[in-house]
Scaffold this motif. Structure first.
Motif, PDB file in Angstrom:
ATOM      1  N   THR A  91       0.847  -1.193   0.000  1.00 28.26           N
ATOM      2  CA  THR A  91       0.000   0.000   0.000  1.00 28.26           C
ATOM      3  C   THR A  91       0.887   1.249   0.000  1.00 28.26           C
ATOM      4  OG1 THR A  91      -0.151  -0.098   2.423  1.00 28.26           O
ATOM      5  CG2 THR A  91      -1.944  -1.119   1.170  1.00 28.26           C
ATOM      6  N   LEU A  92       0.254   2.415  -0.011  1.00 28.28           N
ATOM      7  CA  LEU A  92       0.978   3.689   0.001  1.00 28.28           C
ATOM      8  C   LEU A  92       0.494   4.560   1.147  1.00 28.28           C
ATOM      9  CD1 LEU A  92       1.028   4.662  -3.791  1.00 28.28           C
ATOM     10  CD2 LEU A  92       3.030   4.265  -2.363  1.00 28.28           C
ATOM     11  N   GLU A  93       1.424   5.334   1.734  1.00 26.67           N
ATOM     12  CA  GLU A  93       1.093   6.263   2.805  1.00 26.67           C
ATOM     13  C   GLU A  93       1.676   7.633   2.484  1.00 26.67           C
ATOM     14  OE1 GLU A  93       2.857   4.552   6.256  1.00 26.67           O
ATOM     15  OE2 GLU A  93       1.393   2.934   6.437  1.00 26.67           O
ATOM     16  N   ARG A 110      -3.366  13.391  -1.183  1.00 28.59           N
ATOM     17  CA  ARG A 110      -2.604  12.234  -1.652  1.00 28.59           C
ATOM     18  C   ARG A 110      -3.048  10.979  -0.920  1.00 28.59           C
ATOM     19  NH1 ARG A 110       1.640  15.593  -0.648  1.00 28.59           N
ATOM     20  NH2 ARG A 110       2.757  14.069   0.626  1.00 28.59           N
ATOM     21  N   ASP A 111      -3.323  11.105   0.380  1.00 32.10           N
ATOM     22  CA  ASP A 111      -3.815   9.962   1.149  1.00 32.10           C
ATOM     23  C   ASP A 111      -5.110   9.420   0.549  1.00 32.10           C
ATOM     24  OD1 ASP A 111      -2.562   8.589   3.167  1.00 32.10           O
ATOM     25  OD2 ASP A 111      -2.921  10.102   4.687  1.00 32.10           O
ATOM     26  N   LYS A 113      -6.032   9.700  -2.545  1.00 29.79           N
ATOM     27  CA  LYS A 113      -5.692   9.076  -3.827  1.00 29.79           C
ATOM     28  C   LYS A 113      -5.072   7.703  -3.628  1.00 29.79           C
ATOM     29  CE  LYS A 113      -2.163  10.778  -6.058  1.00 29.79           C
ATOM     30  NZ  LYS A 113      -1.300  11.638  -6.904  1.00 29.79           N
ATOM     31  N   TYR A 114      -4.268   7.573  -2.565  1.00 29.34           N
ATOM     32  CA  TYR A 114      -3.589   6.309  -2.307  1.00 29.34           C
ATOM     33  C   TYR A 114      -4.513   5.243  -1.698  1.00 29.34           C
ATOM     34  CZ  TYR A 114       0.765   9.023  -2.781  1.00 29.34           C
ATOM     35  OH  TYR A 114       1.779   9.816  -3.232  1.00 29.34           O
ATOM     36  N   PHE A 117      -5.159   2.184  -3.649  1.00 26.48           N
ATOM     37  CA  PHE A 117      -4.014   1.410  -4.136  1.00 26.48           C
ATOM     38  C   PHE A 117      -3.713   0.269  -3.178  1.00 26.48           C
ATOM     39  CE2 PHE A 117       0.511   0.402  -4.105  1.00 26.48           C
ATOM     40  CZ  PHE A 117       0.748   0.106  -5.448  1.00 26.48           C
ATOM     41  N   ALA A 136       2.889   2.225  -8.151  1.00 27.94           N
ATOM     42  CA  ALA A 136       2.999   3.142  -7.014  1.00 27.94           C
ATOM     43  C   ALA A 136       3.696   4.440  -7.429  1.00 27.94           C
ATOM     44  CB  ALA A 136       3.755   2.475  -5.868  1.00 27.94           C
ATOM     45  N   LEU A 139       1.336   6.725  -9.236  1.00 25.46           N
ATOM     46  CA  LEU A 139       0.443   7.440  -8.325  1.00 25.46           C
ATOM     47  C   LEU A 139       1.175   8.535  -7.558  1.00 25.46           C
ATOM     48  CD1 LEU A 139      -1.931   4.796  -6.676  1.00 25.46           C
ATOM     49  CD2 LEU A 139      -2.553   6.755  -8.084  1.00 25.46           C
ATOM     50  N   MET A 140       2.437   8.280  -7.208  1.00 23.60           N
ATOM     51  CA  MET A 140       3.232   9.278  -6.505  1.00 23.60           C
ATOM     52  C   MET A 140       3.581  10.468  -7.393  1.00 23.60           C
ATOM     53  SD  MET A 140       6.004   7.037  -4.368  1.00 23.60           S
ATOM     54  CE  MET A 140       5.572   5.919  -3.037  1.00 23.60           C
ATOM     55  N   ASP A 164       6.709  10.207   0.206  1.00 24.23           N
ATOM     56  CA  ASP A 164       5.665   9.283   0.611  1.00 24.23           C
ATOM     57  C   ASP A 164       6.214   7.861   0.723  1.00 24.23           C
ATOM     58  OD1 ASP A 164       3.924  11.395   0.704  1.00 24.23           O
ATOM     59  OD2 ASP A 164       3.081  11.037  -1.277  1.00 24.23           O
TER      60      ASP A 164
END
Length: 218
Positions: A91-93, A110-111, A113-114, A117, A136, A139-140, A164
């Motif tokens: 996942t992304l943070e 951004r959170d 949007k992530y 994911f 990832a 998305l970043m 991120d």
């Protein structure tokens, strides 16, 4: 008494596992920006073998050649789940440090949007991992590997790094409890397609992690 101090997995009891989960939850909600949290941090120069070390520690198939690998902090969280299958979840943070982001104040956006994911599975191949990392990075908002970019117009328009965090959760019956943060490697000399601002940003990010009193630096 000595036998009780280092008897196998240090988190192999309910109290320690609860502590581990609380610390992990604090990391996930961004509390690290305000308080020091214990964490193992992997640091080093670019192309110094960090990816090979991480692969040996975690069994994650990090690509070790041909790519500028560590372009963002990567947090690896491993936990033992007796009776369950081996599972990998990516996942992304978003963070609020904003060393490379054009609009660091937009971490909440951004959170959001992530949030959608997630890549998960029981058997993560190197090809699957590279695909997940590429998704990832998209998305970043960071560019494809600048050293091998086919689209010359893309190189230089997008940042090469992000503050991120790519979060990789490992769980399974034979896993141990630990949390590792891998940060981008420090540049010792000017590199093509990486700006002086980005090189200084990487140095600032790494220095900040090393200065944290609760960090165990490897």
């Amino acid at each position: 008494m000595t036998d009780n101090l280092l008897s196998g997995d240090a988190f192999n009891n309910e109290r320690s596992q609860k502590l581990f989960e609380v610390i992990d939850e604090l990391h996930s909600c961004g509390a690290k920006a305000y308080i020091d949290l214990p964490e193992i941090v992997i640091v080093g120069d670019q192309s110094s073998g960090k990816s090979s070390l991480l692969q040996s520690l975690t069994d994650i198939p990090f690509p070790v050649a041909g790519r500028l690998c560590t372009r963002f902090p990567t947090r690896i969280v491993s936990r033992r789940t007796p009776g369950g299958p081996d599972v990998t979840k990516i996942t992304l943070e978003a963070t609020i440090s904003g060393l490379f982001e054009k609009d660091p104040s937009a971490s909440f956006a951004r959170d959001q949007k992530y949030a959608e994911f997630e890549r998960s599975g029981n058997d993560l191949s190197e090809k699957d991992f590279i695909r997940a990392v590429d998704d990832a990075m998209c998305l970043m908002g960071i560019s494809a590997d600048p050293s091998g970019a086919n689209d010359e117009k893309e190189a230089g328009k997008k940042p090469n790094f992000s503050s991120d965090v790519l979060r990789i959760e490992l769980s399974g019956p034979s896993r141990s409890h630990f949390s590792i943060l891998d940060v981008p490697g420090v540049f010792q000399s000017r590199t093509k397609d990486v700006t002086a601002h980005e090189m200084e940003g990487v140095k600032t990010l790494v220095s900040a992690e090393m200065r944290r009193k609760q960090s165990i630096v490897v």
